[in-house]
Design an enzyme around this catalytic site. Structure first.
Site, PDB file in Angstrom:
ATOM      1  N   HIS A 183      10.451   7.275   7.368  1.00 30.56           N
ATOM      2  CA  HIS A 183      11.005   6.888   6.159  1.00 30.56           C
ATOM      3  C   HIS A 183      12.338   7.430   6.023  1.00 30.56           C
ATOM      4  O   HIS A 183      12.486   8.045   7.168  1.00 30.56           O
ATOM      5  CB  HIS A 183      10.275   8.185   5.551  1.00 30.56           C
ATOM      6  CG  HIS A 183       8.703   7.673   5.150  1.00 30.56           C
ATOM      7  ND1 HIS A 183       7.906   7.557   3.517  1.00 30.56           N
ATOM      8  CD2 HIS A 183       7.836   6.939   5.631  1.00 30.56           C
ATOM      9  CE1 HIS A 183       7.086   7.515   3.221  1.00 30.56           C
ATOM     10  NE2 HIS A 183       6.976   7.055   4.880  1.00 30.56           N
ATOM     11  N   ARG A 223       1.348  -1.497   0.049  1.00 30.47           N
ATOM     12  CA  ARG A 223       0.156   0.064  -0.271  1.00 30.47           C
ATOM     13  C   ARG A 223       0.803   1.008   0.065  1.00 30.47           C
ATOM     14  O   ARG A 223       1.214   1.759  -0.528  1.00 30.47           O
ATOM     15  CB  ARG A 223      -0.604  -0.015   1.186  1.00 30.47           C
ATOM     16  CG  ARG A 223      -2.256   1.295   1.314  1.00 30.47           C
ATOM     17  CD  ARG A 223      -2.148   2.197   1.452  1.00 30.47           C
ATOM     18  NE  ARG A 223      -0.713   2.468   1.997  1.00 30.47           N
ATOM     19  CZ  ARG A 223      -0.581   3.767   2.945  1.00 30.47           C
ATOM     20  NH1 ARG A 223      -0.720   4.737   2.058  1.00 30.47           N
ATOM     21  NH2 ARG A 223      -0.210   4.072   4.100  1.00 30.47           N
ATOM     22  N   ASP A 224       2.010   1.285   1.013  1.00 26.77           N
ATOM     23  CA  ASP A 224       2.660   2.343   1.068  1.00 26.77           C
ATOM     24  C   ASP A 224       3.652   2.709   0.294  1.00 26.77           C
ATOM     25  O   ASP A 224       3.507   3.664  -0.643  1.00 26.77           O
ATOM     26  CB  ASP A 224       3.083   2.777   2.453  1.00 26.77           C
ATOM     27  CG  ASP A 224       3.890   3.773   2.859  1.00 26.77           C
ATOM     28  OD1 ASP A 224       2.771   4.621   2.006  1.00 26.77           O
ATOM     29  OD2 ASP A 224       3.747   4.768   4.636  1.00 26.77           O
ATOM     30  N   HIS A 274       6.758   4.552  12.126  1.00 31.75           N
ATOM     31  CA  HIS A 274       6.311   4.459  11.004  1.00 31.75           C
ATOM     32  C   HIS A 274       7.787   5.590  10.568  1.00 31.75           C
ATOM     33  O   HIS A 274       7.460   6.682  10.243  1.00 31.75           O
ATOM     34  CB  HIS A 274       5.437   4.745  10.579  1.00 31.75           C
ATOM     35  CG  HIS A 274       4.709   4.773   8.661  1.00 31.75           C
ATOM     36  ND1 HIS A 274       3.828   3.946   8.181  1.00 31.75           N
ATOM     37  CD2 HIS A 274       5.675   5.208   8.311  1.00 31.75           C
ATOM     38  CE1 HIS A 274       4.477   4.027   7.356  1.00 31.75           C
ATOM     39  NE2 HIS A 274       4.366   5.379   6.620  1.00 31.75           N
ATOM     40  N   CYS A 277       5.035   9.889  -0.670  1.00 32.49           N
ATOM     41  CA  CYS A 277       4.063   9.918  -0.613  1.00 32.49           C
ATOM     42  C   CYS A 277       3.250  10.721  -1.770  1.00 32.49           C
ATOM     43  O   CYS A 277       4.494  12.002  -1.458  1.00 32.49           O
ATOM     44  CB  CYS A 277       3.932  10.397   0.738  1.00 32.49           C
ATOM     45  SG  CYS A 277       2.374  11.706   1.363  1.00 32.49           S
TER      46      CYS A 277
HETATM   47  P1  HMG Z   1     -13.078  15.491  -1.182  1.00 35.37           P
HETATM   48  O1  HMG Z   1     -12.249  15.070  -3.298  1.00 35.37           O
HETATM   49  O2  HMG Z   1     -12.232  15.885  -0.291  1.00 35.37           O
HETATM   50  O3  HMG Z   1     -14.530  14.098  -1.020  1.00 35.37           O
HETATM   51  O4  HMG Z   1     -12.065  13.589  -1.526  1.00 35.37           O
HETATM   52  P2  HMG Z   1     -15.309  13.653  -1.750  1.00 35.37           P
HETATM   53  O5  HMG Z   1     -16.435  13.719  -1.195  1.00 35.37           O
HETATM   54  O6  HMG Z   1     -16.287  14.943  -2.912  1.00 35.37           O
HETATM   55  O7  HMG Z   1     -14.823  12.806  -3.465  1.00 35.37           O
HETATM   56  C1  HMG Z   1     -14.151  13.190  -4.628  1.00 35.37           C
HETATM   57  C2  HMG Z   1     -14.239  12.472  -5.443  1.00 35.37           C
HETATM   58  O8  HMG Z   1     -14.171  11.189  -4.515  1.00 35.37           O
HETATM   59  C3  HMG Z   1     -16.061  11.841  -5.555  1.00 35.37           C
HETATM   60  O9  HMG Z   1     -16.148  11.399  -6.973  1.00 35.37           O
HETATM   61  C4  HMG Z   1     -16.151  11.206  -4.269  1.00 35.37           C
HETATM   62  O10 HMG Z   1     -17.645   9.923  -4.983  1.00 35.37           O
HETATM   63  C5  HMG Z   1     -14.987   9.558  -4.683  1.00 35.37           C
HETATM   64  P3  HMG Z   1     -17.285  12.589  -8.004  1.00 35.37           P
HETATM   65  O11 HMG Z   1     -18.401  13.019  -7.560  1.00 35.37           O
HETATM   66  O12 HMG Z   1     -15.803  13.309  -8.188  1.00 35.37           O
HETATM   67  O13 HMG Z   1     -16.989  11.378  -9.574  1.00 35.37           O
HETATM   68  N1  HMG Z   1     -14.713   9.523  -3.281  1.00 35.37           N
HETATM   69  C6  HMG Z   1     -14.206   7.799  -3.286  1.00 35.37           C
HETATM   70  N2  HMG Z   1     -13.936   7.052  -3.781  1.00 35.37           N
HETATM   71  C7  HMG Z   1     -13.977   6.118  -3.528  1.00 35.37           C
HETATM   72  N3  HMG Z   1     -13.378   5.423  -2.969  1.00 35.37           N
HETATM   73  C8  HMG Z   1     -13.772   6.563  -1.268  1.00 35.37           C
HETATM   74  C9  HMG Z   1     -14.228   7.748  -1.822  1.00 35.37           C
HETATM   75  N4  HMG Z   1     -14.177   9.178  -1.408  1.00 35.37           N
HETATM   76  C10 HMG Z   1     -14.730   9.544  -2.670  1.00 35.37           C
HETATM   77  N5  HMG Z   1     -13.580   6.203   0.065  1.00 35.37           N
HETATM   78  C11 HMG Z   1     -11.153  11.864   0.130  1.00 35.37           C
HETATM   79  C12 HMG Z   1     -11.954  13.158   0.030  1.00 35.37           C
HETATM   80  C13 HMG Z   1     -10.701  11.735   1.930  1.00 35.37           C
HETATM   81  C14 HMG Z   1     -11.615  10.998  -0.764  1.00 35.37           C
HETATM   82  C15 HMG Z   1      -9.634  12.420  -0.457  1.00 35.37           C
HETATM   83  O14 HMG Z   1      -8.709  13.593  -0.168  1.00 35.37           O
HETATM   84  C16 HMG Z   1      -8.847  11.085  -0.621  1.00 35.37           C
HETATM   85  O15 HMG Z   1      -9.232  10.234  -0.976  1.00 35.37           O
HETATM   86  N6  HMG Z   1      -7.268  10.786  -0.191  1.00 35.37           N
HETATM   87  C17 HMG Z   1      -6.301  10.333  -0.217  1.00 35.37           C
HETATM   88  C18 HMG Z   1      -5.121  11.016  -0.229  1.00 35.37           C
HETATM   89  C19 HMG Z   1      -4.543   9.166   0.211  1.00 35.37           C
HETATM   90  O16 HMG Z   1      -4.668   8.021  -0.051  1.00 35.37           O
HETATM   91  N7  HMG Z   1      -2.479   9.573   0.373  1.00 35.37           N
HETATM   92  C20 HMG Z   1      -1.956   8.727   0.543  1.00 35.37           C
HETATM   93  C21 HMG Z   1      -2.355   8.104   2.050  1.00 35.37           C
HETATM   94  S1  HMG Z   1      -1.159   8.840   3.581  1.00 35.37           S
HETATM   95  C22 HMG Z   1      -0.333   8.217   3.318  1.00 35.37           C
HETATM   96  O17 HMG Z   1       0.246   7.568   2.728  1.00 35.37           O
HETATM   97  C23 HMG Z   1       0.668   8.556   5.012  1.00 35.37           C
HETATM   98  C24 HMG Z   1       0.414   7.551   5.701  1.00 35.37           C
HETATM   99  O18 HMG Z   1       1.686   6.295   5.143  1.00 35.37           O
HETATM  100  C25 HMG Z   1       1.750   7.624   6.763  1.00 35.37           C
HETATM  101  C26 HMG Z   1       3.286   7.872   6.140  1.00 35.37           C
HETATM  102  O19 HMG Z   1       3.345   7.460   4.846  1.00 35.37           O
HETATM  103  O20 HMG Z   1       3.993   8.808   6.728  1.00 35.37           O
HETATM  104  C27 HMG Z   1      -0.315   7.703   6.601  1.00 35.37           C
HETATM  105 MG    MG Z   2       5.687   5.792   4.921  1.00 29.89          MG
END
Ligand code: HMG
Ligand code: MG
Length: 305
Positions: free
Chosen positions: A212, A18-19, A210, A243
């Site tokens: 990096h 995933r990450d 966690h 990320c």
């Molecule tokens: P948004 O645009 O603010 O919200 O996104 P929305 O509700 O308006 O949704 C936008 C569109 O996405 C819509 O579709 C929704 O239906 C769809 P449209 O109407 O435009 O066709 N949607 C979804 N589709 C599938 N599954 C869902 C979902 N939710 C909405 N669950 C949201 C808000 C939170 C959804 C968005 O910002 C998002 O998905 N963000 C994810 C970002 C991400 O994954 N980042 C990487 C992970 S974090 C990380 O890696 C750090 C970590 O590993 C720690 C580290 O490494 O240090 C944890």
């Molecule tokens: Mg990470």
């Protein structure tokens, strides 16, 4: 010299599928992702972060998560986790039979906005609903805190900001909380300061590190965490990752390097390093590049003679 007693056993959570892979630009076929997870399962990981049910507009690489979860060969007792940002993601995760739901917030307001498009407080409200549903279905709940040691947008992150998010995630029922150095800026003294602070609000045995390796500090920071008594660490096979919302962030610390150090310290993990090296070489070949793991590459080179 004063000796610190290190833990005798640690849990390594493999986050590469995933990450690690979420950051790849080219679409990776589900076959490759499934094969990677299966190899990691055979290597003996107790917990594998295998999927992410986020918006495919935000992270296109994770769009095949349901298919991956459907096709992997699960080993009983292994926890297969997935990131879930909202109730839509929860429904998808539930349908995919994940064992652990990972809600992911940040200790930095700026990063929260960039990563999940809302403030920290709003994110906790959203997560509270996901948390309730997760518990109702008897699943495990983990909370990740990004940018716990520094933020690419706001810079310094106060220790109290991390403690505040830890308490909020604790209060909505997280079984485990990840303290994440998303941009790899921490050094051991900062790790001591943050870990020793958050343990005042949350059980030590449920906290994870966690790290990096952006600034080459990840192994030192893991060692510093061991000195604080942390027994859960995240790592990514072949050092995959970064990320998408943290420019310049290199991969998570490589699993092979972490396992090599744990072996040397006599700390048990229950994981077969040789099989992890194979998995690292497999995914690196599939991505068409050399693994970032020092230990993994050294072991592979030694084998090749
Ligand atoms: P948004 O645009 O603010 O919200 O996104 P929305 O509700 O308006 O949704 C936008 C569109 O996405 C819509 O579709 C929704 O239906 C769809 P449209 O109407 O435009 O066709 N949607 C979804 N589709 C599938 N599954 C869902 C979902 N939710 C909405 N669950 C949201 C808000 C939170 C959804 C968005 O910002 C998002 O998905 N963000 C994810 C970002 C991400 O994954 N980042 C990487 C992970 S974090 C990380 O890696 C750090 C970590 O590993 C720690 C580290 O490494 O240090 C944890
Ligand atoms: Mg990470």
């Amino acid at each position: 010299m004063a000796q610190v007693t290190l833990p005798g056993r640690v849990k390594i959570v493999e986050v590469g599928p995933r990450d690690g892979l979420q950051n790849e630009k080219e679409t990776i076929p589900a076959d490759i992702k499934v094969e990677l997870v299966d190899r990691l399962t055979r290597a003996g990981f107790p917990n594998i972060e295998a999927a992410s049910f986020v918006s495919p507009k935000w992270v296109p690489q994770m769009a095949t998560s349901a298919e991956v979860m459907e096709r992997i060969q699960r080993k009983p007792g292994v926890i297969y986790s997935a990131l879930v940002p909202n109730m839509r993601g929860f429904e998808a995760a539930l349908a995919a039979r994940v064992d652990e739901v990972v809600i992911f917030g940040a200790a930095s307001e700026a990063f929260s906005q960039k990563n999940i498009n809302c403030s920290i407080a709003e994110s906790i409200d959203r997560f509270a609903e996901v948390a309730r549903a997760t518990k109702q279905h008897g699943l495990r709940l983990r909370g990740a805190i990004s940018c716990a040691f520094g933020c690419p947008y706001q810079g310094e992150v106060p220790v109290e900001a991390v403690a505040d998010v830890v308490r909020r995630l604790r209060d909505i029922g997280c079984d485990e909380i990840d303290i994440a150095d998303t941009i790899g800026v921490a050094t051991p003294n900062k790790v001591h300061a943050v870990m020793n602070r958050v343990v005042q609000d949350y059980p030590l045995s449920q906290l994870s590190g966690h790290f990096h390796d952006t600034y080459g500090q990840a192994m030192a920071n893991i060692y510093a965490s061991l000195e604080c008594g942390i027994t859960i660490f995240h790592s990514s096979v072949a050092g995959l990752g970064g990320c998408p919302y943290a420019k310049g962030a290199t991969g998570n610390v490589a699993t092979e390097d972490v396992l090599y150090m744990m072996q040397g310290l006599g700390i048990e993990t229950g994981i077969d390093l040789d099989q992890v090296v194979d998995a690292g070489q497999f995914i690196s070949a599939a991505l068409g590049r050399k693994a970032i793991s020092r230990a993994g590459n050294a072991i592979a080179a030694k084998r090749a003679g």
